[in-house]
Design an enzyme around this catalytic site. Structure first.
Site, PDB file in Angstrom:
ATOM      1  N   CYS A 106     139.852  74.263  71.254  1.00 26.02           N
ATOM      2  CA  CYS A 106     139.330  73.296  70.298  1.00 26.02           C
ATOM      3  C   CYS A 106     140.468  72.946  69.346  1.00 26.02           C
ATOM      4  O   CYS A 106     140.925  73.801  68.589  1.00 26.02           O
ATOM      5  CB  CYS A 106     138.153  73.951  69.565  1.00 26.02           C
ATOM      6  SG  CYS A 106     137.408  72.903  68.339  1.00 26.02           S
ATOM      7  N   CYS A 120     129.789  69.348  56.950  1.00 26.62           N
ATOM      8  CA  CYS A 120     131.030  69.803  57.593  1.00 26.62           C
ATOM      9  C   CYS A 120     132.008  70.344  56.564  1.00 26.62           C
ATOM     10  O   CYS A 120     132.325  69.658  55.588  1.00 26.62           O
ATOM     11  CB  CYS A 120     131.640  68.624  58.345  1.00 26.62           C
ATOM     12  SG  CYS A 120     133.275  68.986  59.016  1.00 26.62           S
TER      13      CYS A 120
HETATM   14  N1  SAH Z   1     135.480  64.434  63.604  1.00 26.78           N
HETATM   15  C1  SAH Z   1     135.037  64.614  64.915  1.00 26.78           C
HETATM   16  C2  SAH Z   1     135.521  65.873  65.570  1.00 26.78           C
HETATM   17  C3  SAH Z   1     135.530  67.115  64.727  1.00 26.78           C
HETATM   18  S1  SAH Z   1     133.962  67.716  64.217  1.00 26.78           S
HETATM   19  C4  SAH Z   1     133.507  64.528  64.991  1.00 26.78           C
HETATM   20  O1  SAH Z   1     132.873  64.519  63.953  1.00 26.78           O
HETATM   21  O2  SAH Z   1     133.005  64.456  66.099  1.00 26.78           O
HETATM   22  C5  SAH Z   1     133.439  68.532  65.711  1.00 26.78           C
HETATM   23  C6  SAH Z   1     131.968  68.891  65.762  1.00 26.78           C
HETATM   24  O3  SAH Z   1     131.645  69.968  64.882  1.00 26.78           O
HETATM   25  C7  SAH Z   1     131.087  67.729  65.380  1.00 26.78           C
HETATM   26  O4  SAH Z   1     130.078  67.485  66.295  1.00 26.78           O
HETATM   27  C8  SAH Z   1     130.557  68.197  64.070  1.00 26.78           C
HETATM   28  O5  SAH Z   1     129.388  67.582  63.788  1.00 26.78           O
HETATM   29  C9  SAH Z   1     130.413  69.682  64.261  1.00 26.78           C
HETATM   30  N2  SAH Z   1     130.239  70.384  62.988  1.00 26.78           N
HETATM   31  C10 SAH Z   1     130.858  70.113  61.827  1.00 26.78           C
HETATM   32  N3  SAH Z   1     130.419  70.939  60.852  1.00 26.78           N
HETATM   33  C11 SAH Z   1     129.500  71.751  61.413  1.00 26.78           C
HETATM   34  C12 SAH Z   1     128.706  72.825  60.917  1.00 26.78           C
HETATM   35  N4  SAH Z   1     128.783  73.225  59.650  1.00 26.78           N
HETATM   36  N5  SAH Z   1     127.888  73.458  61.783  1.00 26.78           N
HETATM   37  C13 SAH Z   1     127.846  73.077  63.079  1.00 26.78           C
HETATM   38  N6  SAH Z   1     128.562  72.062  63.593  1.00 26.78           N
HETATM   39  C14 SAH Z   1     129.390  71.389  62.777  1.00 26.78           C
HETATM   40 FE1  SF4 Z   2     133.979  65.243  62.034  1.00 24.72          FE
HETATM   41 FE2  SF4 Z   2     132.613  64.399  59.865  1.00 24.72          FE
HETATM   42 FE3  SF4 Z   2     133.756  66.804  59.840  1.00 24.72          FE
HETATM   43 FE4  SF4 Z   2     135.265  64.608  59.729  1.00 24.72          FE
HETATM   44  S1  SF4 Z   2     133.821  65.260  58.156  1.00 24.72           S
HETATM   45  S2  SF4 Z   2     135.619  66.436  60.994  1.00 24.72           S
HETATM   46  S3  SF4 Z   2     134.103  63.210  61.024  1.00 24.72           S
HETATM   47  S4  SF4 Z   2     132.109  66.159  61.219  1.00 24.72           S
END
Ligand code: SAH
Ligand code: SF4
Length: 381
Positions: A106, A120
């Site tokens: 990843c 996130c």
């Molecule tokens: N920015 C891109 C890729 C990175 S995030 C995107 O948003 O797709 C990768 C994945 O991790 C995304 O599906 C996001 O929603 C998930 N993710 C982020 N924070 C999370 C959390 N606290 N718990 C579970 N999944 C999470």
């Molecule tokens: Fe992905 Fe949103 Fe986290 Fe950016 S803020 S890494 S777009 S899930």
């Protein structure tokens, strides 16, 4: 010599141009790619099929530099996490997740993320900068090297790569596309198009262009079945709402030469927010005409968020509704929890230099400008 050119992130065509510019034959690119990405060699003097003169010349103008690992953790379940130095007091994280024959890496694409999704932890830290192609492919290089993969007959440990670490890959289009070419190139890691997945929260103009540059797998971070709810979770949705996003994703998948490809829909389940049966039914209706498989991700709590993990009951109920509606629906199991390597726990360290007020500025314009001088490289696989 200061400011040597780093060859780590150069695609075959960029390396060919580089060799031409320094008065050498283009085929040197293939040799050097193999040394770097298949054999893990960074010292030009060890590249024994290059003449002594060429090795000295390369040493003078260029270097092969991977980003520096600050720390590495190994989980009881085999997951390995790397904390990687990217300068200016910033760090990114990369996670390797073994699962039987498969080993998924990843990778991160940016230092932080400007898109500020409410669930996130990367988003909560703000944005510092895009990673270079060297820093992105360098994560694959470092991980493969750490498992002894980069050697004659080295074990094939990194079998899949997903752009699900820190950052929004479509906001760093050119470097992400270059690094994908290296992942998929036969003279490098040779991963098939079915083993490299770009995950996006939905930058539609960039997604519309992606098919010109790659045929890798696509994952859409949807997380909600309607715009009202998605606006709260993924602010980017206000600019590119669900209907536009799904239409663009569908065009991408339908534009691929091979049939039967599916879009992965990622849906992070948060207690009492998006985990109700009506959400599952709405999602099933929404995706009816799109070739998808659904991946449910139980929300991983972190310090700066009040959200809670979905209950096991709600998770099972949600999954059952989707399965009964005919969707392949998997649940992402949490791996590497003991080393904070789960989704959304990838925090790294970000010295935010965006102003809060600027954070919502959607920089598709910047992206499209950067892409202007990009020359598509012939696709492999
Ligand atoms: N920015 C891109 C890729 C990175 S995030 C995107 O948003 O797709 C990768 C994945 O991790 C995304 O599906 C996001 O929603 C998930 N993710 C982020 N924070 C999370 C959390 N606290 N718990 C579970 N999944 C999470
Ligand atoms: Fe992905 Fe949103 Fe986290 Fe950016 S803020 S890494 S777009 S899930």
């Amino acid at each position: 010599m200061a400011n040597k050119i780093n060859l780590m992130g150069m695609t075959q065509s960029r390396l060919e141009s580089f060799f031409e510019v320094i008065g050498e034959k283009r085929f040197r690119a293939t040799q050097v790619l193999k040394w770097i990405h298949q054999l893990g060699v960074t010292d030009f003097q060890e590249m024994t099929n290059l003449s002594k003169d060429l090795r000295n010349k390369l040493e003078f103008v260029a270097e092969v530099r991977a980003p520096e690992v600050i720390q590495q953790w190994d989980s009881a379940d085999g997951t390995r996490k790397f904390l990687i130095q990217v300068g200016g007091g910033n760090a990114i994280e990369t996670v390797y997740i073994p699962d039987g024959e498969r080993g998924t890496l990843c990778v991160s694409s940016q230092v932080g993320c400007s898109l500020d999704c409410s669930f996130c932890s990367t988003g909560k830290q703000g944005f510092n900068r895009d990673l270079t192609a060297s820093e992105i492919i360098g994560q694959v290089w470092l991980a493969a090297k750490s498992f002894g993969q980069l050697a004659e007959k080295g074990p094939r440990k990194v079998t899949n790569v997903v752009f699900m670490g820190m950052g929004e890959p479509l906001l760093n289009f050119r470097n992400v596309v270059d690094s994908m070419h290296l992942m998929m190139h036969d003279n490098c890691y040779g991963l098939s198009k079915r083993r490299v997945t770009l995950s996006t929260s939905g930058l539609v103009p960039a997604l519309d262009k992606l098919g010109q540059y790659t045929d890798a797998c696509l994952a859409i971070s949807l997380h909600a079945p309607n715009d009202e709810l998605r606006n709260q979770l993924v602010p980017l949705n206000k600019k590119y709402p669900i209907a536009e996003l799904l239409a663009s994703a569908k065009r991408y998948i339908e534009g691929l030469p091979d049939t039967h490809r599916k879009i992965t829909i990622e849906y992070t389940l948060i207690d009492q927010i998006n985990d109700r049966p009506e959400h599952a039914h709405q999602l099933a209706d929404l995706l009816r005409d799109i070739p998808v498989k659904i991946n449910l991700i139980p929300f991983n709590p972190f310090g700066l968020s009040n959200y809670k993990r979905v209950s096991n009951n709600a998770l099972r109920r949600f999954q059952t509704i989707l399965i009964e509606a005919g969707y392949t629906t998997t649940v992402r199991t949490t791996r590497g929890d003991d080393i904070d390597a789960a989704c959304g726990q990838l925090a790294g360290q970000v010295n935010d230099r965006t102003k809060r007020s600027a954070r919502y500025k959607m920089d598709a314009e910047r992206l499209l400008k950067a892409e202007g001088d990009y020359i598509p490289v012939k696709m492999v696989n």
